[in-house]
Design a protein around this motif. Structure first.
Motif, mmCIF file in Angstrom:
data_model
loop_
_atom_site.group_PDB
_atom_site.id
_atom_site.type_symbol
_atom_site.label_atom_id
_atom_site.label_comp_id
_atom_site.label_asym_id
_atom_site.label_seq_id
_atom_site.Cartn_x
_atom_site.Cartn_y
_atom_site.Cartn_z
ATOM 1 N N TYR A 64 83.413 68.193 53.012
ATOM 2 C CA TYR A 64 84.346 69.299 52.663
ATOM 3 C C TYR A 64 84.798 69.850 54.157
ATOM 4 O O TYR A 64 86.042 70.043 54.148
ATOM 5 N N ILE A 65 84.185 69.457 55.142
ATOM 6 C CA ILE A 65 84.938 69.771 56.499
ATOM 7 C C ILE A 65 86.384 68.977 56.742
ATOM 8 O O ILE A 65 87.152 69.321 57.079
ATOM 9 N N THR A 66 86.045 67.702 56.370
ATOM 10 C CA THR A 66 87.138 66.689 56.606
ATOM 11 C C THR A 66 88.208 67.039 55.667
ATOM 12 O O THR A 66 89.285 66.663 55.900
ATOM 13 N N ASP A 67 87.688 67.086 54.443
ATOM 14 C CA ASP A 67 89.060 67.311 53.306
ATOM 15 C C ASP A 67 89.572 68.495 53.815
ATOM 16 O O ASP A 67 90.770 68.343 53.533
ATOM 17 N N THR A 68 89.167 69.278 54.165
ATOM 18 C CA THR A 68 89.899 70.458 54.560
ATOM 19 C C THR A 68 90.839 70.365 55.801
ATOM 20 O O THR A 68 92.003 70.866 55.934
ATOM 21 N N ALA A 69 90.234 69.653 56.837
ATOM 22 C CA ALA A 69 91.082 69.158 57.915
ATOM 23 C C ALA A 69 92.375 68.667 57.753
ATOM 24 O O ALA A 69 93.495 68.685 58.107
ATOM 25 N N TRP A 70 92.081 67.604 56.490
ATOM 26 C CA TRP A 70 93.428 66.777 56.058
ATOM 27 C C TRP A 70 94.366 67.879 55.311
ATOM 28 O O TRP A 70 95.514 67.802 55.548
ATOM 29 N N GLU A 71 93.738 68.800 54.655
ATOM 30 C CA GLU A 71 94.647 69.870 53.864
ATOM 31 C C GLU A 71 95.331 70.617 54.817
ATOM 32 O O GLU A 71 96.475 71.083 54.775
#
Length: 478
Positions: free
Chosen positions: A127-134
């Motif tokens: 979740y942390i990294t997917d949010t970072a990409w978004e």
């Protein structure tokens, strides 16, 4: 204590992201777990006990600073959580999806040991990294200064890509050579989309390309280009080929049509189902489970990938033969449960004894029992005399593990030292081999292992390459 954001495991139960129902998810190759919502990620992170000795971190091959990024997530400081996560892990969103957390970080969580249910570390990491990409927090690689030294990396799998990332950030010129037409190795062609959607891998490769890493694809070292030529072109070379030689089966009829290798089956499926490529063997049905009775032989994660892929391709039945029992299964417990939900039948304590038909019609199955422990402490399977039966099959997939290719012969490098298992003999942590300026990382050193270990090896080796290049430069300047 009123504002204490952590230690809520006594009030809040463990909760995984929502999992799509089996009937729905077996119709496609999309990932089966939904994303955490922000509130849920904060809630689950707040269950961390912030223990003095974080066993989750100690049992992570990358030693990720898990308690700190859980706390930052619980406090709503997600960008900082991403920065802490990325500091030790080149591909956290990939590890969050495919690491066997039940055997590593989550399996060693202190609150799990005390009966409260582990923190859902992998799901939060994803979740942390997917949010970072978004949110645009994942920045293009931009070295502070460029250097003239170059490194060639043979193999674009997780180990090679992790090394490329570290070396390029340090300003070195990096070229990655790979036999396939897309980078990513098993991340791209080995692991099915329902565990790791391919756009997740492709965006990391695009990040490396934009950051200045050169990819030379469709290059088979030893055929299209010699190993010596690659050595001459670079200051250092890293071997990160992985292990792709499939272990074989013996017994009567083992050469029948319809008995295929797991890597061939999975590669064809990933090409056809995830990238939309036209694959002749898939179109002809040779590497396609549609309408067939499928038997998969093996008990590791590759076998789980094969059985679950077969279900999605439309097999009429899927059975998995494994010579030990459920408790001794080497594959992820979570994966076995997912497979069973999707309709896979496991035949425990069974092994193939032979095959019937010029084009396979059935597997001669030998029933087994567990005998005395072997050198590793696991009970050795042994046949039960007279206990055999025929299992009808139209497609048999061999998922018995992988061995290293004979690089000394293939590349004409007799001086490259290998172990008695055929893996490259390399120095612990640095990856230095018997050849000057040549290093090796990942499965070609360890044997078939986890993606997270390949990433660890790639990062460690890159640090050693940098140190050696600095040392050479200092000597040259004297």
């Amino acid at each position: 204590m009123a504002n204490q954001p952590m230690l809520k495991f006594v009030k809040i139960d463990r909760d995984m992201p929502e999992k799509r129902g089996a009937a729905q998810r077996k119709e496609d190759f999309n990932e089966i777990y939904a994303e955490f919502a922000d509130a849920k990620a904060k809630e689950q992170s707040s269950r961390c006990s912030q223990c003095g000795v974080p066993y989750c971190q100690a049992h992570c091959p990358l030693h990720n600073n898990i308690p700190d990024w859980l706390r930052l997530t619980a406090e709503g400081r997600l960008q900082e959580a991403y920065q802490v996560s990325q500091a030790t892990n080149t591909f956290p969103e990939i590890c969050g999806r495919i690491c066997p957390q039940d055997r590593l970080c989550e399996g060693n969580c202190v609150i799990e040991q005390s009966g409260h249910g582990t923190v859902t570390i992998g799901s939060v990491e994803k979740y942390i990294t997917d949010t970072a990409w978004e949110e645009g927090w994942v920045e293009t690689i931009a070295p502070v200064s460029e250097r003239e030294e170059s490194v060639g990396i043979i193999g674009a799998g997780p180990g090679g890509l992790a090394a490329a990332d570290v070396l390029r950030r340090a300003g070195l010129q990096v070229t990655v050579y790979d036999r396939y037409d897309r980078a990513g190795g098993l991340l791209t062609y080995g692991i099915p989309g329902f565990k790791l959607e391919k756009d997740v891998v492709m965006r990391r490769i695009e990040q490396l390309e934009k950051g200045g890493v050169t990819f030379k694809l469709g290059v088979n070292v030893g055929e299209d280009m010699s190993f010596d030529d690659i050595r001459k072109a670079h200051n250092a070379v890293i071997i990160a080929t992985g292990v792709y030689k499939s272990r074989d089966l013996g017994g009567p009829g083992a050469g029948a049509k319809g008995i295929v290798k797991a890597i061939d089956f999975l590669t064809a499926s990933n090409r056809a189902m995830n990238f939309g490529d036209t694959v002749a063997e898939f179109e002809s049905g040779e590497l396609n489970a549609k309408g067939k009775r499928v038997v998969v032989i093996g008990g590791g994660d590759t076998a789980m990938d094969c059985v679950r892929t077969s279900i999605r391709q439309g097999a009429t039945s899927v059975k998995c033969l494994y010579r030990r029992d459920r408790a001794n299964m080497p594959g992820s417990v979570r994966e076995v449960e997912n497979a069973e939900e999707e309709g896979v039948q496991f035949e425990w304590l069974t092994a193939p004894k032979g095959f019937k038909g010029d084009t396979v019609e059935s597997v001669i199955v030998q029933r087994m029992r567990l005998g005395q422990p072997d050198a590793t402490g696991r009970q050795s399977p042994e046949p039960i005399e007279g206990a055999e039966y025929d299992e009808p099959a139209d497609l048999v997939i061999k998922a018995l593990g992988f061995e290293p290719e004979e690089l000394q012969t293939l590349w004409g490098q007799p001086e490259l030292e290998v172990t008695r298992w055929g893996t490259v003999k390399a120095e612990f942590t640095s990856g230095r081999t018997s050849l000057e300026g040549v290093y090796a990382v990942g499965d070609i050193v360890r044997g078939a292992s986890l993606v997270v270990w390949a990433i660890r090896d790639g990062r460690d080796c890159a640090a050693a390459v940098l140190a050696d290049i600095e040392k050479s430069a200092a000597i040259a300047a004297e």
